[in-house]
Write a protein that holds these residues in place. Structure first.
Motif, short mmCIF file in Angstrom:
data_model
loop_
_atom_site.label_atom_id
_atom_site.label_comp_id
_atom_site.label_asym_id
_atom_site.label_seq_id
_atom_site.Cartn_x
_atom_site.Cartn_y
_atom_site.Cartn_z
N SER A 1 0.82 -1.20 0.00
CA SER A 1 0.00 0.00 0.00
C SER A 1 0.86 1.26 0.00
CB SER A 1 -0.92 -0.01 1.22
OG SER A 1 -1.62 1.22 1.34
N ILE A 2 1.91 1.29 0.84
CA ILE A 2 2.80 2.45 0.91
C ILE A 2 3.53 2.64 -0.41
CG2 ILE A 2 4.86 3.39 2.03
CD1 ILE A 2 3.93 2.04 4.62
N SER A 3 4.01 1.54 -0.98
CA SER A 3 4.72 1.60 -2.25
C SER A 3 3.83 2.16 -3.34
CB SER A 3 5.22 0.22 -2.65
OG SER A 3 5.90 0.25 -3.88
N SER A 4 2.58 1.74 -3.36
CA SER A 4 1.65 2.22 -4.36
C SER A 4 1.35 3.71 -4.17
CB SER A 4 0.35 1.41 -4.29
OG SER A 4 -0.62 1.92 -5.18
N THR A 5 1.24 4.13 -2.92
CA THR A 5 0.93 5.53 -2.62
C THR A 5 2.10 6.45 -2.95
OG1 THR A 5 -0.56 4.85 -0.84
CG2 THR A 5 0.22 7.14 -0.82
#
Length: 738
Positions: free
Chosen positions: A34-38
């Motif tokens: 999720s963090i990587s995508s954000t």
């Protein structure tokens, strides 16, 4: 029970159950995804998810148990990239790490790991790894942890907060003592639950990310400070310290400006040691109201000037042709614009065919000699090369020396006894850049060289009173071109990276190719006096509201009387002052950082040492972007002392002194290179003037324009030629050079 209470009572390290530990561990992968995508990734960057896979899977597979191969510098950089993207971004760390020599990295880490497997003493192994540039205990623990993921924990903020601070975000010093505390706490949990140190890191990360909004003891609140509103001083309130740590990882070696500069969209300012709060208070003591009023005047001028720059663009940067530097009318217009803008271009200082021949000579020199190290290490484009024929000819060239005198005479001194002469340029040996199409490794964000926190330090720029009028609330009276206030400056109090030992009146480069805007060229913020004043006053002010349509309005910005320790974009030992839209919003860098106009071979680009500048993020052109770094340096006592050291390096073929502390410079430099120029080559290229600029021939003291300049020439001769002159009086009449 609330989430916060559940955290405190059931998830602390000495209370958490194995079942809950595993449940939290199972959340890590989805959290990182999720963090990587954000966050996403910049062009040329690996996404966080890919870096995370390398850190927890590929690196562990390669190096744990029986290492399949030595850890390379590229491995280290990948792990550091993960560390910066996974945790708190440190704007200069990658630059330091990248400057290490590959063989030294492999040898040092191998030594540390072999010692670790003998006695399992992690702190002892970290001491060995910390010998590398830019590597502190935190990064060293990361490198060691991939060799023993079960027993060695990475010194992450999240792990320390959870294991040592009961989930509270408290200041971290990142020293060996704290790592021993962290290691002991991790081992206690390893023994109690039978889990691996690697998994403890992940659980800590999940917990601290999950608990950020409810368990940080108010850290998300803005710093409470004493406020000075427009035309009003109120010192009745006291400051509340912001609990945030700062990494102590730094380097005491020369490096290059490459890799990543500060370019975050919303970074938190980095608090420094408490000493800097006192430094700030002392700077404006008894002048608080004057400083506040001056800041609001400054904001008004910045707004107007930023609008003008945005409308005019690159055309605002002054240019003049070399053949016109003796035309009074054209010179007056150029000088006035250069003094205001802080950046300019002198066209066709040397004919294009001459500039191209210098490039070709340098490339031929490279082809016939051992490989030269540079940046990036795998494909050098910024060469650690100083004495190629093209470089030596350019520095001694009479046209370049004439132009340097021309621009340096823009400077003045309010101190009639200041020992500085712009009539006698001296050479500073720097490197050559041949930036390939598509390159992103040599990009840099907005920054200023020649020091960082030193601009505020009493023993830095304060020694010379360089910016005194700004701190007195009289920035309009500040003269960026007063050389007398630069002579006593110490711009490198912390033996940091990227420092220059000479006083450069102008930084600059000579173009060796056709360079279009965006094709590996330079960007600059052309409002010298205003940006300098704003940069220096910005740390004393903060916004009442951090967003909204009136965010930049003066009524939203208050002066702290009880100062905090934040100096936006400055870190001790960094060597440069970094700027960003988030930390310096009134500069509107998205509009005011303009590309310089197209340049051709032989054009000379120059900028004031306090000018905010940056390198294009990518060379988007179809050909290389080649420049020879050639600053304009006056004769001073300090510059003469450096020139003596540089002359020795030239005669021996060693790296220039400011670069001789980098890892590669332990080698022999260019001593055995075929075709390396000597004294005669300097004479052939520039005659007596060229020889003097390199410290190879004494100056004629009688030709000084006044008594002060004659005294300076006498002292410089005493420094450079002690066998014929001394500092107290002339001992001989023998003339000639080397």
């Amino acid at each position: 029970m609330s989430i916060a209470l559940t955290f405190w009572f059931t998830r602390l390290p000495d209370r958490i159950s194995l079942e809950e530990f595993n449940q939290l561990l199972s959340q890590y992968d989805s959290l990182i995804e999720s963090i990587s995508s954000t966050k996403g990734a910049k062009p040329g960057q690996k996404p966080l998810l890919e870096l995370d896979r390398f850190r927890y899977h590929d690196a562990v597979t390669l190096f744990s148990d029986k290492a399949k191969r030595p850890m390379t510098l590229d491995d280290v950089k990948t792990l550091v990239d993960w560390k910066l993207r996974h945790g708190k971004f440190r704007p200069t760390l990658m630059k330091f790490v990248s400057s290490n020599e590959e063989e030294l990295v492999e040898r040092t880490i191998q030594e540390a790991v072999e010692g670790y497997w003998i006695d399992l003493d992690a702190p002892k192994a970290l001491d060995v790894i910390c010998k590398l540039k830019g590597i502190g205990p935190a990064t060293a623990s990361l490198l060691l942890s991939v060799y023993d993921p079960t027993g060695v924990i990475f010194f992450s903020d999240e792990a320390f907060y959870w294991l040592c601070c009961k989930g509270q975000k408290s200041p971290i010093k990142y020293n060996a003592k704290e790592y021993k505390e962290l290691g002991a706490a991790a081992q206690a949990l390893v023994k109690r639950l039978g889990v691996a140190a690697l998994d403890i890191e992940k659980v800590a990360y999940v917990l601290m990310k999950e608990g950020t909004s409810e368990t940080t003891s108010g850290n998300k609140k803005a710093v409470s400070t004493s406020d000075v509103k427009p035309a009003q001083v109120d010192s009745s309130k006291k400051q509340v310290k912001r609990k945030t740590g700062i990494s102590a990882e730094s380097s005491d070696h020369q490096t290059v400006m490459a890799v990543d500069f500060l370019s975050l969209s919303d970074p938190d300012p980095i608090p420094l040691s408490d000493r800097f709060a006192k430094v700030k208070r002392n700077l404006i003591a008894c002048n608080e109201k004057a400083v506040a009023d001056s800041f609001y005047r400054l904001l008004d001028q910045l707004r107007k000037e930023a609008d003008r720059i945005a409308a005019v663009g690159s055309d605002i940067i002054p240019t003049i042709n070399y053949l016109d530097i003796h035309d009074p009318n054209k010179v007056a217009a150029f000088r006035d614009a250069l003094k205001k803008r802080g950046v300019g271009i002198i066209r066709r200082v040397v004919p294009p065919n001459v500039a191209l021949s210098w490039k070709e000579e340098t490339q031929e020199y490279l082809r016939h000699n051992p490989p030269v190290k540079g940046i990036p290490a795998h494909d050098p484009q910024l060469y650690e090369l100083f004495w190629s024929p093209g470089q030596v000819r350019a520095r001694a060239d009479s046209r370049l020396l004439e132009v340097q005198r021309f621009v340096m005479n823009i400077w003045n001194s309010n101190n009639e006894d200041a020992l500085v002469s712009s009539n006698h340029p001296v050479a500073y040996a720097d490197r050559i850049r041949v930036r390939k199409p598509g390159d992103t490794s040599l990009s840099s964000g907005p920054h200023i060289d020649n020091g960082s926190v030193e601009r505020w330090e009493p023993d830095g720029y304060g020694r010379a009173g360089t910016y005194a009028k700004i701190f007195q609330g009289r920035w309009e009276e500040y003269d960026p071109w007063d050389s007398g206030t630069r002579l006593g400056v110490t711009s490198d109090l912390y033996n940091g990276a990227g420092s220059c030992s000479m006083f450069r009146m102008f930084q600059g480069w000579l173009s060796l190719s056709s360079i279009l805007p965006g094709a590996g060229s330079l960007q600059a913020c052309p409002m010298l006096q205003l940006t300098t004043a704003y940069l220096l006053l910005r740390p004393f002010f903060s916004p009442r509201f951090k967003s909204g349509p009136n965010f930049l309005h003066e009524n939203n910005w208050n002066l702290h009387v009880a100062q905090n320790s934040v100096i936006q974009g400055a870190v001790p030992g960094c060597g440069i002052q970094e700027l960003s839209e988030a930390l310096h919003p009134h500069l509107r860098l998205d509009k005011t950082m303009v590309p310089i106009p197209r340049v051709e071979p032989g054009d000379y680009v120059l900028w004031h040492p306090d000018t905010i500048h940056a390198a294009d993020a990518i060379n988007a052109g179809m050909v290389d972007s080649s420049v020879l770094y050639v600053p304009a340096c006056p004769l001073t006592q300090t510059n003469a002392l450096y020139l003596a050291r540089q002359r020795k390096a030239f005669l021996l073929g060693d790296p220039a002194p400011d670069f001789s502390e980098s890892g590669h410079a332990r080698a022999r430099g260019e001593r055995e290179y075929m075709g390396r120029p000597g004294v005669q080559d300097v004479n052939d290229a520039g005659g007596e003037e060229g020889l003097r600029s390199m410290g190879l021939l004494p100056w004629d003291e009688k030709k000084g324009t006044d008594a002060v300049e004659r005294e300076l020439l006498r002292q410089a001769n005493g420094i450079l030629f002690p066998d014929r002159f001394d500092m107290m009086g002339r001992r001989g009449t023998k003339r000639g050079g080397f």
